[in-house]
Motif scaffolding. Structure first.
Motif, PDB file in Angstrom:
ATOM      1  N   VAL A   1       0.835  -1.200   0.000  1.00 18.34           N
ATOM      2  CA  VAL A   1       0.000   0.000   0.000  1.00 18.34           C
ATOM      3  C   VAL A   1       0.873   1.254   0.000  1.00 18.34           C
ATOM      4  N   ALA A   2       1.957   1.228   0.770  1.00 14.81           N
ATOM      5  CA  ALA A   2       2.854   2.383   0.803  1.00 14.81           C
ATOM      6  C   ALA A   2       3.457   2.638  -0.577  1.00 14.81           C
ATOM      7  N   ARG A   3       3.875   1.588  -1.267  1.00 15.28           N
ATOM      8  CA  ARG A   3       4.446   1.765  -2.607  1.00 15.28           C
ATOM      9  C   ARG A   3       3.406   2.333  -3.564  1.00 15.28           C
ATOM     10  N   LEU A   4       2.190   1.817  -3.495  1.00 15.16           N
ATOM     11  CA  LEU A   4       1.138   2.302  -4.396  1.00 15.16           C
ATOM     12  C   LEU A   4       0.862   3.780  -4.192  1.00 15.16           C
ATOM     13  N   THR A   5       0.934   4.216  -2.959  1.00 14.13           N
ATOM     14  CA  THR A   5       0.578   5.595  -2.648  1.00 14.13           C
ATOM     15  C   THR A   5       1.786   6.521  -2.633  1.00 14.13           C
ATOM     16  N   GLY A   6       2.953   5.993  -3.021  1.00 11.32           N
ATOM     17  CA  GLY A   6       4.131   6.827  -3.143  1.00 11.32           C
ATOM     18  C   GLY A   6       4.739   7.234  -1.822  1.00 11.32           C
ATOM     19  N   ARG A   7       4.579   6.429  -0.786  1.00 12.57           N
ATOM     20  CA  ARG A   7       5.122   6.764   0.522  1.00 12.57           C
ATOM     21  C   ARG A   7       6.334   5.893   0.829  1.00 12.57           C
ATOM     22  N   SER A   8       7.212   6.381   1.662  1.00 12.47           N
ATOM     23  CA  SER A   8       8.392   5.613   2.070  1.00 12.47           C
ATOM     24  C   SER A   8       8.321   5.303   3.568  1.00 12.47           C
ATOM     25  N   THR A   9       7.173   4.895   4.013  1.00  6.79           N
ATOM     26  CA  THR A   9       6.949   4.620   5.427  1.00  6.79           C
ATOM     27  C   THR A   9       7.831   3.463   5.907  1.00  6.79           C
ATOM     28  N   ARG A  10       8.429   3.657   7.065  1.00 14.89           N
ATOM     29  CA  ARG A  10       9.209   2.591   7.686  1.00 14.89           C
ATOM     30  C   ARG A  10       8.291   1.795   8.603  1.00 14.89           C
ATOM     31  N   ILE A  11       8.207   0.494   8.380  1.00 15.60           N
ATOM     32  CA  ILE A  11       7.357  -0.385   9.181  1.00 15.60           C
ATOM     33  C   ILE A  11       8.203  -0.990  10.299  1.00 15.60           C
ATOM     34  N   VAL A  12       7.755  -0.823  11.533  1.00 15.93           N
ATOM     35  CA  VAL A  12       8.466  -1.353  12.695  1.00 15.93           C
ATOM     36  C   VAL A  12       7.619  -2.465  13.310  1.00 15.93           C
ATOM     37  N   PRO A  13       7.978  -3.736  13.094  1.00 13.74           N
ATOM     38  CA  PRO A  13       7.195  -4.840  13.674  1.00 13.74           C
ATOM     39  C   PRO A  13       7.241  -4.791  15.202  1.00 13.74           C
ATOM     40  N   LEU A  14       6.098  -5.031  15.823  1.00  4.58           N
ATOM     41  CA  LEU A  14       5.999  -5.057  17.277  1.00  4.58           C
ATOM     42  C   LEU A  14       5.850  -6.493  17.764  1.00  4.58           C
ATOM     43  N   SER A  15       6.475  -6.799  18.878  1.00  5.31           N
ATOM     44  CA  SER A  15       6.222  -8.077  19.534  1.00  5.31           C
ATOM     45  C   SER A  15       4.775  -8.105  20.010  1.00  5.31           C
ATOM     46  N   GLU A  16       4.254  -9.306  20.299  1.00  5.00           N
ATOM     47  CA  GLU A  16       2.857  -9.364  20.728  1.00  5.00           C
ATOM     48  C   GLU A  16       2.606  -8.572  22.012  1.00  5.00           C
ATOM     49  N   PRO A  17       3.480  -8.633  23.028  1.00  3.44           N
ATOM     50  CA  PRO A  17       3.211  -7.804  24.213  1.00  3.44           C
ATOM     51  C   PRO A  17       3.109  -6.315  23.884  1.00  3.44           C
ATOM     52  N   LEU A  18       3.987  -5.822  23.011  1.00  5.87           N
ATOM     53  CA  LEU A  18       3.909  -4.413  22.623  1.00  5.87           C
ATOM     54  C   LEU A  18       2.680  -4.135  21.761  1.00  5.87           C
ATOM     55  N   ALA A  19       2.332  -5.099  20.892  1.00  6.06           N
ATOM     56  CA  ALA A  19       1.133  -4.930  20.066  1.00  6.06           C
ATOM     57  C   ALA A  19      -0.120  -4.866  20.940  1.00  6.06           C
ATOM     58  N   LEU A  20      -0.161  -5.684  21.975  1.00  7.26           N
ATOM     59  CA  LEU A  20      -1.311  -5.656  22.888  1.00  7.26           C
ATOM     60  C   LEU A  20      -1.364  -4.338  23.647  1.00  7.26           C
ATOM     61  N   LEU A  21      -0.197  -3.819  24.020  1.00  8.19           N
ATOM     62  CA  LEU A  21      -0.159  -2.529  24.707  1.00  8.19           C
ATOM     63  C   LEU A  21      -0.632  -1.421  23.777  1.00  8.19           C
ATOM     64  N   GLN A  22      -0.149  -1.431  22.533  1.00  9.47           N
ATOM     65  CA  GLN A  22      -0.591  -0.448  21.554  1.00  9.47           C
ATOM     66  C   GLN A  22      -2.103  -0.528  21.362  1.00  9.47           C
ATOM     67  N   ALA A  23      -2.623  -1.754  21.217  1.00  8.53           N
ATOM     68  CA  ALA A  23      -4.055  -1.947  20.973  1.00  8.53           C
ATOM     69  C   ALA A  23      -4.886  -1.503  22.172  1.00  8.53           C
ATOM     70  N   ALA A  24      -4.345  -1.688  23.382  1.00  8.37           N
ATOM     71  CA  ALA A  24      -5.067  -1.260  24.577  1.00  8.37           C
ATOM     72  C   ALA A  24      -5.302   0.236  24.574  1.00  8.37           C
ATOM     73  N   VAL A  25      -4.349   0.985  24.004  1.00 10.39           N
ATOM     74  CA  VAL A  25      -4.522   2.435  23.875  1.00 10.39           C
ATOM     75  C   VAL A  25      -5.494   2.758  22.743  1.00 10.39           C
ATOM     76  N   LEU A  26      -5.307   2.111  21.579  1.00  7.51           N
ATOM     77  CA  LEU A  26      -6.123   2.416  20.405  1.00  7.51           C
ATOM     78  C   LEU A  26      -7.594   2.075  20.617  1.00  7.51           C
TER      79      LEU A  26
END
Length: 317
Positions: A231-256
């Motif tokens: 999606v980033a390539r299609l839209t001309g963006r150079s976004t850096r994707i930072v994979p999160l471990s599951e504990p960090l993903a759960l923490l992020q999701a708890a906020v979102l």
């Protein structure tokens, strides 16, 4: 089908709109209940459609909607719920109680055909409340036999113009140069919304579709990170994707999940513990699925940047 009237429950949403348009092209008469008629004005252009303001969770109302109907298409689904065990109350209402009500109303009205759209990965012991509630809804549909000839369709994540998946990531990569991503390694087999609509239409007319549970997927398996990068390539963006471990993903999701119209929940993260792919043919009856790369550039290319924020826009009341 020898008769021509179909009740589409959930017919005003993203998938429902595609299904309604497909069935209308087949010359079927449609009845589509909605909580607010003003929200479904886009369906008024379809021929022979009856838009009814109705509460489908009210049994007498549902009984009235079934009158004169030959088949039912069940499409209602939600991605978020208050928590609970084995699933939260919002999942229970949409994914379990409503299918149960539909089966009872159909049997009472003498409607003998139902196509139910569930989800790939539905399982009673699934890691998420979403998956467990979807499995319970499937069990409620199967309980309608033998009076009710059912077909259950299990799509992977569905993409298309106006979806809340690829369009969501298009908005995110345009906004954030660095994107922390939970479930980056989770695997998906995205299916085109028009393919889903076509299979629903075919299931309604094929005698051999009754009693089948069918997976619906696209031709290719991707990780979530690969989809976001595409999606980033299609839209001309150079976004850096930072994979999160599951504990960090759960923490992020708890906020979102505390935000209005949450982008992610902890239950979504738990769903990604199981790959959302099919172990057999991607679609039934020898159908050839649509490749994501052949259609997505039509609405996510650089010329279509205005659409990238659709996922952040609230629907009008």
């Amino acid at each position: 089908m020898t008769s021509r009237k179909v009740l589409i429950v959930g017919g005003s949403g993203f998938v429902g709109t595609a299904v309604a348009a497909r069935l209308a092209r087949d010359g079927l008469s449609l009845r589509i209940p909605t909580r607010r008629r003003a929200r479904v004005r886009h369906l008024l252009t379809l021929p022979d459609v009856d838009l009814v303001e109705a509460d489908v969770f009210d049994p007498p109302t549902l009984a009235g909607l079934m009158q004169g109907v030959d088949a039912v298409v069940s499409l209602v689904g939600v991605l978020h719920s208050r928590p609970g065990q084995p699933y939260g109350p919002d999942f229970a209402r949409a994914h379990v109680e409503l299918p149960t009500l539909l089966v009872a109303a159909a049997r009472q009205a003498g409607v003998t055909r139902l196509v139910h759209v569930s989800a790939l990965g539905a399982a009673p012991d699934g890691p998420s409340e979403y998956q467990r509630s979807k499995a319970a809804g499937e069990a409620a549909i199967r309980a309608g036999a033998p009076e009710l000839a059912w077909t259950i369709l299990r799509p992977s994540v569905i993409f298309g113009p106006g979806d809340s998946f690829l369009n969501l990531f298009a908005g995110l990569v345009r906004t954030f140069p660095v994107l922390p991503l939970g479930g980056a390694g989770a695997r998906f087999q995205p299916v085109y919304v028009q393919d889903v609509a076509d299979v629903v239409a075919e299931a309604l007319v094929r005698p051999d579709a009754a009693g089948l549970t069918c997976d619906l997927a696209g031709p290719t398996v991707y990780t979530l990170a690969e989809l976001v990068a595409y999606v980033a390539r299609l839209t001309g963006r150079s976004t850096r994707i930072v994979p999160l471990s599951e504990p960090l993903a759960l923490l992020q999701a708890a906020v979102l999940e505390r935000l209005p119209g949450p982008l992610m929940s902890r239950d979504n993260v738990r769903s990604m513990r199981a790959d959302n792919i099919t172990g057999g043919p991607p679609q039934p009856w020898g159908r050839t699925p649509t490749a994501l790369e052949t259609v997505v550039p039509r609405w996510l290319g650089r010329a279509n940047r205005r659409g990238h924020f659709d996922a952040f826009r609230k629907p009008r009341p």
